[in-house]
Write an enzyme that holds these catalytic residues in place. Structure first.
Site, short mmCIF file in Angstrom:
data_model
loop_
_atom_site.label_atom_id
_atom_site.label_comp_id
_atom_site.label_asym_id
_atom_site.label_seq_id
_atom_site.Cartn_x
_atom_site.Cartn_y
_atom_site.Cartn_z
N SER A 218 45.03 46.36 40.59
CA SER A 218 44.95 44.90 40.52
C SER A 218 45.43 44.42 39.14
CB SER A 218 43.53 44.44 40.83
OG SER A 218 43.48 43.05 41.03
N ASP A 318 45.54 42.11 51.79
CA ASP A 318 44.96 41.79 50.48
C ASP A 318 45.21 40.32 50.17
OD1 ASP A 318 44.13 41.59 47.87
OD2 ASP A 318 45.21 43.35 47.16
#
EC number: 3.1.1.n2
Length: 338
Positions: A218, A318
């Site tokens: 991330s 996501d």
């Protein structure tokens, strides 16, 4: 497509990269990381008393509390922010049994070397996860955790560290300053310094310095990519360096974003206000500088040639960072998307 960020798949990809990877050429570096005293496959243990541990915990608690109040000044108390905070709190409560198991391992396992100092800043610490039995030098993962550039912490990688250590891989979870304690430039600098420590000292803990893999998740994937490319630019231009890009056997980016311009509106809709995001990135004018996709397109062929094989993985469901943000276009670079 299912997410592919599990420890099993990362371990398999490391093995595949190790067996089929090309030999990296070495480059002389000027070591700037402190080397630990002592030697041996088990590595030197951090010597500290109970009083020191309590003092360190108290100082970190004070720091987190102070930064929380500073962050609230940026965030305000809007409805959207409060609703997401409530959802996060409920989510954490539901996962509490799992957190307790991981927390017990993190604080009490003899395989975990916690808070090893790699620099002079308060957050310049890393955790090492060491396999139980080391008969030969182990492959190494230098892991940069995520956290929206605000709540990242080295302990977030404890489950990954545990699982990979069970498979004979040493994991170094690198901590770094979060916003508002630092901005993106500080985060990249911290991550680079942590990588330097791993490259220059991991042999003392039983790691193989010729099999170091950089992994980011991330926001950590973005920070790690920035650190890697920035180091390649320095190395190709002949600047003094403390670690070489050629020491990294491969880079794995998990659920990362690499073009900050394309993520401003998405983050704003998700609750990360534009003004806060611009503050994290040191102003709107700095978005290109900290967008790996843009930087590599503007880099020389010498810089691109130094970069290791790159594997970008992203789940199509996501919503924190859309899967379309994974495309890191590098001419003449070895890039794989999953």
């Amino acid at each position: 497509m299912r997410p592919v960020s599990s420890a099993e798949e990362v371990g398999a990809l490391l093995s595949r990269s190790d067996s089929s990877g090309r030999r990296r050429r070495s480059s002389p570096v000027q070591s700037a990381s402190p080397r630990p005293a002592g030697c041996g496959c088990g590595g030197p243990r951090r010597q500290s008393s109970f009083r020191d541990d309590v003092g360190h915990a108290a100082s970190e608690t004070y720091l987190v509390t102070r930064l929380t109040f500073s962050l609230l000044q940026y965030l305000g108390l809007g409805y959207r922010w409060m609703s997401q905070l409530l959802a996060l709190t409920i989510y954490a409560i539901l996962l509490m049994p799992g957190f307790l198991q991981v927390g017990y391992y993190y604080f009490f396992s003899s395989q975990v070397r916690r808070s090893i100092v790699y620099g002079e800043q308060p957050r310049n610490r890393l955790d090492l996860y060491i396999p139980k039995d080391i008969n030969r030098p182990c492959p190494v993962v230098a892991f940069v955790t995520g956290g929206a550039w605000i709540i990242g912490y080295k302990a977030w990688g404890s489950l990954l560290g545990r699982r990979l250590a069970e498979r004979g891989i040493i994991v170094a979870c690198i901590d770094y300053r979060n916003f508002p304690q630092g901005t993106i430039g500080d985060m990249v600098s911290d991550a680079s310094q942590g990588i330097s420590y791993v490259c220059n000292n991991i042999a003392s803990y039983g790691g193989d310095p010729n099999r170091i893999y950089l992994v980011g998740q991330s926001a950590g994937a973005h920070i790690a990519a920035c650190a890697l490319i920035e180091q390649a630019v320095k190395e190709s231009s002949g600047q003094s360096i403390s670690w070489s890009v050629t020491q990294i056997k491969a880079y794995f980016g998990l659920s990362g974003g690499y073009n900050m311009h394309s993520l401003v509106d998405h983050f704003h809709e998700r609750g990360l206000n534009r003004s806060i995001f611009f503050s994290i990135m040191e102003g709107e004018e700095s978005l290109s500088r900290y967008s790996p996709e843009i930087v590599v397109k503007q880099s020389s062929s010498q810089t691109i040639a130094l970069l290791p094989p790159i594997v970008l993985m992203h789940g199509t469901e996501d919503y924190s960072i859309p899967s379309s943000a994974r495309f890191l276009l590098m001419p003449s670079a070895d890039v794989h998307l999953r």
